[in-house]
Design an enzyme around this catalytic site. Structure first.
Site, PDB file in Angstrom:
ATOM      1  CE  LYS A  71      -5.511   2.599   7.407  1.00  0.00           C
ATOM      2  NZ  LYS A  71      -4.332   2.904   6.612  1.00  0.00           N
TER       3      LYS A  71
ATOM      4  NE  ARG B 149       0.263   8.389   5.541  1.00  0.00           N
ATOM      5  CZ  ARG B 149       0.224   7.734   6.671  1.00  0.00           C
ATOM      6  NH1 ARG B 149       1.251   7.763   7.487  1.00  0.00           N
ATOM      7  NH2 ARG B 149      -0.846   7.051   6.994  1.00  0.00           N
TER       8      ARG B 149
ATOM      9  CD  GLU C 230      -2.448   1.306   2.753  1.00  0.00           C
ATOM     10  OE1 GLU C 230      -2.842   0.253   3.315  1.00  0.00           O
ATOM     11  OE2 GLU C 230      -2.563   2.429   3.285  1.00  0.00           O
TER      12      GLU C 230
HETATM   13  C1  3PG Z   1      -1.172   3.839   7.876  1.00  0.00           C
HETATM   14  O1  3PG Z   1      -1.108   4.715   7.061  1.00  0.00           O
HETATM   15  O2  3PG Z   1      -1.936   2.881   7.702  1.00  0.00           O
HETATM   16  C2  3PG Z   1      -0.398   3.939   9.122  1.00  0.00           C
HETATM   17  O3  3PG Z   1       0.268   5.127   9.238  1.00  0.00           O
HETATM   18  C3  3PG Z   1       0.558   2.837   9.330  1.00  0.00           C
HETATM   19  O4  3PG Z   1       0.714   2.825  10.679  1.00  0.00           O
HETATM   20  P1  3PG Z   1       2.044   2.305  11.363  1.00  0.00           P
HETATM   21  O5  3PG Z   1       3.135   3.188  10.875  1.00  0.00           O
HETATM   22  O6  3PG Z   1       1.797   2.409  12.837  1.00  0.00           O
HETATM   23  O7  3PG Z   1       2.247   0.875  10.922  1.00  0.00           O
END
Ligand code: 3PG
Length: 213
Positions: free
Chosen positions: A132, A48, A44
């Site tokens: 999600k 960002r 995924e």
């Molecule tokens: C996301 O975008 O799904 C999260 O920022 C991932 O979260 P994590 O960095 O705690 O795994």
């Protein structure tokens, strides 16, 4: 036309979705290879960074067997951008009806972020049964998902946020969890430092943690 069923069947097999934040598109192919070496053909790529669409496109073009989604999709126009880049699925941190409807219009699977009963009901009203659950640990973790699955027995969850090697199985052991997402296999720092062997090793360890009886 792709449906949410294609996302379901692609994710249920390995139960893990590496969440990627990448700033250098020239690392796309090597990152894809590191994940594949570790045993996962899914990613995924989050919107960002400015190069997210380019990374999706390069991963899909160079490693066509990979199932590459777009994450952190916040608007219908980003859906269009992701789909134009070749995204196989769309993930949003929250529930936005415009984003979901746009995905349905263009025929791309979508997992909107839902952490409350009302948000799940909003998703269900648009025919979405895979959501999600984000940020998972801050919203009560596996215990909350288990409680939500009682009234929403047909809903599958992709918990993400605060998940790592230590708590992975709390989630994957729940039948209502389709897969867990996380950046722990391929952190922003590891990607930026191009430590591909470590990314492959972390991916392999995560898979073995999920599937060791
Ligand atoms: C996301 O975008 O799904 C999260 O920022 C991932 O979260 P994590 O960095 O705690 O795994």
């Amino acid at each position: 036309m792709k449906t949410n069923d294609s996302m379901y069947s692609a994710l249920i097999d390995k139960k893990l979705v590496p969440v990627i934040k990448i700033s250098d598109p020239d690392s796309s192919e090597q990152l894809a290879d590191a994940l594949i070496t570790g045993g996962l053909s899914v990613a995924e790529v989050t919107f960002r960074t400015d190069c997210a669409a380019e990374v999706i496109s390069r991963m899909k073009n160079s490693r066509p067997g990979m199932f590459v989604g777009a994450g952190t999709v916040l608007s219908a126009s980003q859906v269009d951008e992701a789909v134009a880049a070749g995204a196989d699925f769309i993930v949003s941190p929250g529930f936005d009806a415009d984003v979901v409807r746009r995905c349905q219009q263009v025929g791309v699977p979508v997992a909107p972020g839902c952490v409350t009963p009302s948000e799940i009901m909003a998703a269900l009203s648009l025919g979405i049964t895979t959501v999600k659950f984000f940020p998972a640990s801050a919203f009560g973790g596996a215990a909350t998902i288990k409680a939500l699955s009682a009234p929403f027995a047909d809903v599958s969850f992709i918990p993400t946020g605060g998940i790592d090697m230590h708590n992975l199985r709390e989630y994957t052991s729940l039948p209502c969890v389709l897969a867990v997402g996380g950046s722990f296999m391929a952190t922003e720092k590891l990607i930026a430092s191009k430590v591909w062997g470590e990314i492959a090793a972390r991916t392999r360890s995560a898979l073995s943690a999920v599937f060791t009886p």
